[in-house]
Design a protein around this motif. Structure first.
Motif, PDB file in Angstrom:
ATOM      1  N   VAL A  41       0.867  -1.185   0.000  1.00 30.50           N
ATOM      2  CA  VAL A  41       0.000   0.000   0.000  1.00 30.50           C
ATOM      3  C   VAL A  41       0.900   1.230   0.000  1.00 30.50           C
ATOM      4  O   VAL A  41       1.847   1.326   0.797  1.00 30.50           O
ATOM      5  CB  VAL A  41      -0.916   0.018   1.235  1.00 30.50           C
ATOM      6  N   HIS A  68      -1.512  -1.292  -4.234  1.00 35.15           N
ATOM      7  CA  HIS A  68      -2.728  -0.488  -4.060  1.00 35.15           C
ATOM      8  C   HIS A  68      -2.259   0.941  -3.829  1.00 35.15           C
ATOM      9  O   HIS A  68      -1.689   1.254  -2.780  1.00 35.15           O
ATOM     10  CB  HIS A  68      -3.546  -0.992  -2.879  1.00 35.15           C
ATOM     11  N   LEU A  85      -9.661   0.057   0.942  1.00 30.07           N
ATOM     12  CA  LEU A  85      -8.431  -0.697   1.171  1.00 30.07           C
ATOM     13  C   LEU A  85      -8.726  -2.096   1.694  1.00 30.07           C
ATOM     14  O   LEU A  85      -8.135  -3.088   1.227  1.00 30.07           O
ATOM     15  CB  LEU A  85      -7.539   0.057   2.161  1.00 30.07           C
ATOM     16  N   TRP A  88      -9.934  -4.316  -1.017  1.00 28.99           N
ATOM     17  CA  TRP A  88      -8.835  -4.739  -1.887  1.00 28.99           C
ATOM     18  C   TRP A  88      -8.012  -5.846  -1.222  1.00 28.99           C
ATOM     19  O   TRP A  88      -7.670  -6.839  -1.873  1.00 28.99           O
ATOM     20  CB  TRP A  88      -7.929  -3.546  -2.201  1.00 28.99           C
ATOM     21  N   GLU A  92      -7.396  -9.623  -2.482  1.00 29.72           N
ATOM     22  CA  GLU A  92      -6.041 -10.153  -2.633  1.00 29.72           C
ATOM     23  C   GLU A  92      -5.833 -11.419  -1.796  1.00 29.72           C
ATOM     24  O   GLU A  92      -4.749 -12.005  -1.811  1.00 29.72           O
ATOM     25  CB  GLU A  92      -5.014  -9.093  -2.220  1.00 29.72           C
TER      26      GLU A  92
END
Length: 369
Positions: A41, A68, A85, A88, A92
């Motif tokens: 991130v 990301h 987030l 995501w 993942e």
């Protein structure tokens, strides 16, 4: 490379400080990266400078980086971005035993750490702080949070990283304004608990801001070591010891709130102003001399940081700024403790501060300068 241990019961980890650590990510992270798939991130600014280097390092080590990339700035620490987030990370297929890499400044570290703290009731994360402020402060100690309409960092969790890699090379890509903002958190450690380090900052602050790597390395090492001692003593801010790290923050958060948590006032800039205000208010209460308050102001101002809140051009009064402080997370039974100074190098928690007097003091400061 310097290694500073953060010694906590069952959750100890290392902060490693040096140059070239990003190029050595597989070797540095070791067994923490247990799968080839590595979620990272970051924000758009950091990605521009460091994505290629991270990709090369991880790929060479046999890993597959998955990115990301978020907008830069304090507004990213929000409910909506947190939800994005987490969705995501779930897509993942991050598991509880996995580690997420937080590559960026305090915003990315705070947001990613908080997401890690709640994802599947807690997974791991690795801090790779890329700003001076994050290297000396926010990446160490396990405080994670997002902002809300009511104020800064009011929703969060204590969630320690598995490792912190403070690569000094990243400081070379920072705008001077960002380095100055980080320097505020460096000199803070001297003001609150180490007069000798404050003296060193008076002599060497300009070198840190100018990019002197030796000075930056010493500053990061000393700051992290100071924070490590305090966090080990009071991890969850229950005894008052860790609260001293908030020197300048109660005043500073009020200024950030009034300026909309925007790039108009960076967090470190707010802390710098907050420390000046804390020193002046301590002198007002005759805890320190006016000369010591002036010395703190001069040392902060010498770095190029603002020392007068009138320069912010805020359309408010002292009462409104004091009202912002009532949303501070340190509020306890209706009272707000302030971190003040008994001396340079000796901060104390004062629970007897009158908010009416704070409002008067802030009005005076708005009119000064």
């Amino acid at each position: 490379m310097a290694v500073i241990p953060i010694n906590l019961a069952g959750r100890s980890y290392q902060v490693r400080v040096g140059s070239g650590l990003i190029k050595e990510l597989p070797a540095q992270c070791g067994a923490l990266l247990r799968k080839k798939h590595v979620p990272i991130v970051t924000d758009v600014n950091v990605a521009q400078h460091w994505r290629d280097a991270v990709d090369a390092s991880l790929t060479e080590g046999g890993f597959e980086p998955h990115w990301h990339i978020l907008d830069a700035g304090e507004a990213t620490k929000s409910w909506s971005v947190l939800e994005e987030l987490i969705d995501w990370l779930l897509a993942e297929e991050v598991e509880r035993g996995d580690y997420i890499i937080a590559l960026g400044g305090g915003v990315i570290g705070d947001l990613t750490g908080f997401a890690a703290s709640v994802l599947k009731r807690g997974c791991g994360f690795i801090q790779v702080p890329t700003t001076l402020l994050a290297q000396v402060d926010s990446s160490v100690g396990g405080k994670t949070a997002i902002n809300t309409r009511a104020g800064k960092n009011l929703v969060g969790a204590f969630h320690q990283p598995g490792l912190v890699l403070a690569d000094l090379d990243t400081l070379g890509t920072l705008p001077t304004r960002e380095v100055r903002a980080g320097y505020a958190e460096v000199i803070k450690y001297g003001i609150l608990g180490d007069a000798a380090f404050f003296n060193w900052c008076e002599e060497n602050g300009a070198k840190i801001i100018a990019g002197d790597v030796a000075a930056q390395e010493y500053a990061v090492m000393q700051s992290v070591a100071a924070k490590a001692r305090i966090v080990a003593e009071d991890e969850r801010e229950t005894t008052g010891a860790r609260a001293l790290l908030n020197l300048g923050h109660t005043f500073g958060h009020a200024l950030e709130a009034e300026t909309g948590f925007s790039s108009r006032l960076l967090h470190g800039e707010a802390v710098a102003l907050g420390m000046v205000l804390a020193a002046r208010y301590s002198a007002r209460r005759r805890m320190i001399s006016a000369e010591d308050a002036a010395r703190v102001t001069k040392a902060i101002g010498a770095s190029g940081l603002a020392t007068e809140i009138s320069t912010l051009g805020m359309d408010c009064n002292g009462t409104k700024l004091a009202a912002h402080m009532l949303h501070d997370k340190k509020m306890d039974a209706g009272t707000l403790p302030f971190i003040l100074l008994n001396a340079i190098g000796n901060a104390v928690l004062d629970r007897e501060v009158s908010m009416e007097d704070i409002a008067v003091f802030m009005e005076e400061q708005l009119q000064a300068g």
